[in-house]
Scaffold this motif. Structure first.
Motif, PDB file in Angstrom:
ATOM      1  N   ARG A 159       2.242   2.573   9.483  1.00  0.00           N
ATOM      2  CA  ARG A 159       1.671   3.164  10.358  1.00  0.00           C
ATOM      3  C   ARG A 159       2.298   3.849  11.503  1.00  0.00           C
ATOM      4  N   PHE A 165     -12.019  -6.258   7.104  1.00  0.00           N
ATOM      5  CA  PHE A 165     -10.320  -6.314   6.474  1.00  0.00           C
ATOM      6  C   PHE A 165     -10.098  -7.409   5.734  1.00  0.00           C
ATOM      7  N   LYS A 211       5.166 -10.038   9.184  1.00  0.00           N
ATOM      8  CA  LYS A 211       4.525  -9.189   9.944  1.00  0.00           C
ATOM      9  C   LYS A 211       2.996  -9.217   9.898  1.00  0.00           C
ATOM     10  N   ASP A 212       2.379  -9.396   9.050  1.00  0.00           N
ATOM     11  CA  ASP A 212       1.015  -9.539   8.794  1.00  0.00           C
ATOM     12  C   ASP A 212       0.666 -11.036   8.739  1.00  0.00           C
ATOM     13  N   GLN A 246      -2.770 -12.652   7.537  1.00  0.00           N
ATOM     14  CA  GLN A 246      -2.755 -12.153   6.399  1.00  0.00           C
ATOM     15  C   GLN A 246      -2.107 -13.234   5.264  1.00  0.00           C
ATOM     16  N   GLN A 295     -10.342  -2.656   2.107  1.00  0.00           N
ATOM     17  CA  GLN A 295      -9.783  -3.421   3.450  1.00  0.00           C
ATOM     18  C   GLN A 295      -9.791  -2.332   4.582  1.00  0.00           C
ATOM     19  N   ARG A 333     -11.415  -6.016  12.902  1.00  0.00           N
ATOM     20  CA  ARG A 333     -11.779  -5.522  11.619  1.00  0.00           C
ATOM     21  C   ARG A 333     -12.473  -6.321  10.773  1.00  0.00           C
ATOM     22  N   MET A 373       0.902  -1.289  -0.038  1.00  0.00           N
ATOM     23  CA  MET A 373       0.090  -0.051   0.047  1.00  0.00           C
ATOM     24  C   MET A 373       0.874   1.362  -0.043  1.00  0.00           C
TER      25      MET A 373
HETATM   26  N1  BAL Z   1      -0.490  -4.451   6.359  1.00  0.00           N
HETATM   27  C1  BAL Z   1      -1.788  -4.661   6.524  1.00  0.00           C
HETATM   28  C2  BAL Z   1      -2.774  -3.609   5.979  1.00  0.00           C
HETATM   29  C3  BAL Z   1      -3.729  -2.904   6.643  1.00  0.00           C
HETATM   30  O1  BAL Z   1      -3.577  -3.130   7.889  1.00  0.00           O
HETATM   31  O2  BAL Z   1      -4.768  -2.421   6.287  1.00  0.00           O
END
Ligand code: BAL
Ligand SMILES: Nc1ncnc2c1ncn2[C@@H]1O[C@H](COP(=O)(O)OP(=O)(O)OP(=O)(O)O)[C@@H](O)[C@H]1O
Ligand SMILES: CC(C)(CO)[C@@H](O)C(=O)[O-]
Length: 433
Positions: A303, A240, A265-266, A269, A157, A237, A126
């Protein structure tokens, strides 16, 4: 690249459905065979990763990066025609990296590589690129002839009350980072490929039916991966993973990569993406890269720019808490209560220490969850089976600072509440030897 399975075990629950709905997304259930070991790979850590300086406010171009040669030819109005149906070829200045703005432009770029049998890797992002993204691109270039990096802030998302409007957008800095990385890749003879293209679409192209719904019961064409997408991050979320799975399905269909690269990290996901690829028979290898961290252990994340100077050092508490749980596991603890108890102690002590400070110095945070879950289903475990391993993960919300001091750097967009996630994989015993 060493290839090992980061997440072993068999899927045990029904999983996925595409819903092309005029109402709530349907959940058709299908059986769930075990994962092919070849469908997932893992990148070994290759270097120490340093924290990047904070990115500027949304759409503000830092003078540091403007001077680096990223021209404004990449602004959307001038370049949509370049990267679109006709016109010349837009590139990141001083590089061979194509900037592709439309689905049609990607298809045209992709076609010859199908014929000449060159492998194409996709690294979905992103934007607001940091060293974590760059580590995935390096890994992709090592093993593929072409790397496509997508830069797209996917509205689907983000929940309606989430930070879509303030999400950091740093296109010029991203171009500069990609140009530097591409030069580095060119100098390193061990790479099969380099960064060939950036795909930076507009929402009109990604969502031909119009701006995607962000409500749980929004109508539209969505991909849902359940139940794994409903727990943990999916509980906090609720739209998401629907948004992630939907945009990734689109990106995979547009770019048609042989390999896709995602960051640990995710971690949830990555489990969702593996399910997507398996259950929809996508001919794609999913490669997972390790979490890149700042020197103090904080997982790099776009973030983090929201944190500001007061909250930034305290934000490492999640990593420390998960580290304490991992230590308990390594010391022979297997039961949930013993393993997670160690994490909760770190969090409780850190919060107590903060609350003992004056309002103009302290940092408050809330624990969203601390989890010990099965590596394949993300369902909570009562005890870890060392033959299967587990995933320790957590999410905390760093609350806005109280009583800001004069001149205090509060972070991007005035320092709103920031949700941070992190995880540690407890690998199966057989993988540790
Ligand atoms: N890296 C995940 C994207 C999100 O939190 O929206
Ligand atoms: N620290 C990191 N190490 C390795 N991969 C990462 C890291 N941070 C993000 N990634 C991966 O980069 C890809 C793109 O992520 P994204 O653009 O959302 O960045 P992000 O830093 O995760 O942003 P956010 O702060 O929104 O979560 C994802 O596969 C993500 O897991
Ligand atoms: C995979 C992704 C790029 C989809 O928008 C996003 O969820 C992310 O950056 O992790």
């Amino acid at each position: 690249m060493q290839r090992t399975l980061p997440l072993l075990g068999r899927a045990t629950r029904p999983a996925a459905a595409v819903s092309l709905t005029l109402g709530r997304p349907r959940r058709a259930l299908s059986s769930c065979p075990s994962l092919s070991p070849r469908s997932v790979a893992h990148i070994p850590t290759r270097q120490a990763l340093r924290c990047q300086p904070p990115f500027p406010r949304r759409n503000v171009i830092p003078s540091r990066t403007m001077a680096s040669g990223c021209s404004s030819s990449s602004s959307s109005s001038s370049s949509r025609s370049n990267g679109g149906a006709g016109g010349g070829l837009e590139r990141i200045p001083s590089t061979s990296i194509r900037v592709l703005r439309t689905v049609e432009a990607v298809r045209r770029w992709r076609r010859p590589h199908l014929l000449d049998q060159r492998t194409v890797a996709l690294v979905p992002t992103m934007g607001a690129l940091h060293e974590g993204h760059l580590s995935l691109i390096r890994a992709a270039a090592r093993d593929n002839h072409h790397v496509v990096v997508s830069v797209y802030v996917n509205p689907a998302q983000f929940g309606v009350r989430e930070d879509l409007a303030s999400y950091p957008v740093t296109w010029e800095a991203d171009c500069a980072a990609l140009a530097r990385l591409d030069a580095e890749l060119a100098d390193d003879g061990r790479n099969l490929g380099r960064v060939s293209a950036v795909f930076a679409p507009a929402t009109d192209d990604m969502y031909p039916a119009g701006f995607p719904g962000q409500e749980v019961d929004s109508k539209g064409s969505f991909v849902t991966i359940t139940p794994v997408g409903e727990v943990l991050e999916g509980r906090s979320r609720p739209t998401f993973f629907r948004g992630v799975a939907t945009v990734c399905m689109k990106l995979f269909n547009i770019v048609q990569p042989e390999r896709v690269y995602f960051g640990q990290k995710d971690v949830q996901q990555t489990v969702v993406i593996r399910r997507l690829v398996r259950d929809f028979m996508l001919p794609i290898e999913v490669v997972i890269g390790p979490t890149a961290r700042a020197d103090d252990g904080l997982a790099l994340s776009s973030r983090n720019v929201y944190l500001g100077e007061r909250r930034r050092p305290v934000a490492t508490v999640l990593r420390r808490a998960l580290g304490a749980a991992e230590e308990a596991y390594k010391a022979g603890k297997r039961d949930r209560r013993d393993v997670l108890g160690a994490a909760h102690r770190v969090l409780d002590e850190a919060l107590a220490a903060q609350m003992a400070l004056a309002p103009e110095r302290r940092v408050r945070f809330e624990v969203d969850y601390i989890s010990l879950a099965d590596p394949d289903t993300m369902e909570e475990l009562e005890a870890v089976d060392p033959a299967r391993g587990g995933i320790l993960s957590g999410a905390i919300k760093m609350l806005p600072v109280e009583a800001p001091r004069e001149g205090e750097d509060l972070g991007h967009s005035g320092g709103p509440a920031v949700r941070l996630i992190d995880n540690i994989i407890l690998r199966p015993e057989e993988e540790q030897t």
